[in-house]
Design a protein around this motif. Structure first.
Motif, PDB file in Angstrom:
ATOM      1  N   UNK A  20       0.824  -1.207   0.000  1.00 44.50           N
ATOM      2  CA  UNK A  20       0.000   0.000   0.000  1.00 44.50           C
ATOM      3  C   UNK A  20       0.859   1.259   0.000  1.00 44.50           C
ATOM      4  N   UNK A  21       2.076   1.138  -0.492  1.00 42.73           N
ATOM      5  CA  UNK A  21       3.002   2.269  -0.510  1.00 42.73           C
ATOM      6  C   UNK A  21       2.501   3.439  -1.358  1.00 42.73           C
ATOM      7  N   UNK A  22       1.663   3.161  -2.340  1.00 52.80           N
ATOM      8  CA  UNK A  22       1.204   4.223  -3.232  1.00 52.80           C
ATOM      9  C   UNK A  22       0.068   5.048  -2.629  1.00 52.80           C
ATOM     10  N   UNK A  23      -0.468   4.606  -1.490  1.00 52.57           N
ATOM     11  CA  UNK A  23      -1.554   5.315  -0.833  1.00 52.57           C
ATOM     12  C   UNK A  23      -1.013   6.271   0.224  1.00 52.57           C
ATOM     13  N   UNK A  24      -1.738   7.369   0.471  1.00 50.06           N
ATOM     14  CA  UNK A  24      -1.370   8.217   1.611  1.00 50.06           C
ATOM     15  C   UNK A  24      -1.479   7.399   2.903  1.00 50.06           C
ATOM     16  N   UNK A  25      -0.676   7.758   3.884  1.00 44.66           N
ATOM     17  CA  UNK A  25      -0.596   6.963   5.119  1.00 44.66           C
ATOM     18  C   UNK A  25      -1.960   6.752   5.768  1.00 44.66           C
ATOM     19  N   UNK A  26      -2.766   7.788   5.853  1.00 42.29           N
ATOM     20  CA  UNK A  26      -4.077   7.667   6.489  1.00 42.29           C
ATOM     21  C   UNK A  26      -4.977   6.667   5.752  1.00 42.29           C
ATOM     22  N   UNK A  27      -4.961   6.722   4.436  1.00 45.64           N
ATOM     23  CA  UNK A  27      -5.784   5.801   3.649  1.00 45.64           C
ATOM     24  C   UNK A  27      -5.266   4.369   3.787  1.00 45.64           C
ATOM     25  N   UNK A  28      -3.953   4.198   3.792  1.00 43.72           N
ATOM     26  CA  UNK A  28      -3.376   2.860   3.963  1.00 43.72           C
ATOM     27  C   UNK A  28      -3.768   2.293   5.321  1.00 43.72           C
TER      28      UNK A  28
END
Length: 101
Positions: A20-28
């Motif tokens: 999930x590296x491509x997602x912003x931290x909160x969304x991940x």
């Protein structure tokens, strides 16, 4: 709230099969949290605890302690040691380490 399709995929394919590296931290974190809930319902507790850690959720320490006890009984000392350290049972972890590892 709808379950994110990636959370469902994590539950199906396993926590390590998805990045999930491509997602912003909160969304991940939200995706991992949803995946943890699904994994707990599927009784895939090892995977659920990893997802909970990645989501920043507190771990269910009582359940982890029971799992560590079961792993010791099964002779899976390395896994038990890791869980004992995670649950802050340092004395028991050291006992396992010195006597079985």
């Amino acid at each position: 709230m709808d379950v994110h399709p990636i959370a469902k995929m994590i539950a199906e394919k396993g926590i390590d099969s998805v990045s999930l590296d491509m997602f912003p931290e909160e969304q991940a974190r939200e995706i991992y949290s949803q995946a943890a809930d699904i994994l707990l319902r599927l009784n895939k507790t090892d995977q659920a605890f990893i997802a909970m850690e990645r989501a920043g959720r507190p771990l269910p320490l009582d359940q982890l302690k029971r799992m560590a006890d079961n792993l010791i009984a099964l002779g899976k000392y390395r896994q038990a040691y890791d869980l004992l350290v995670k649950t802050n049972q340092i004395e028991m972890a050291e006992f396992v380490k010195h006597n079985f590892l």
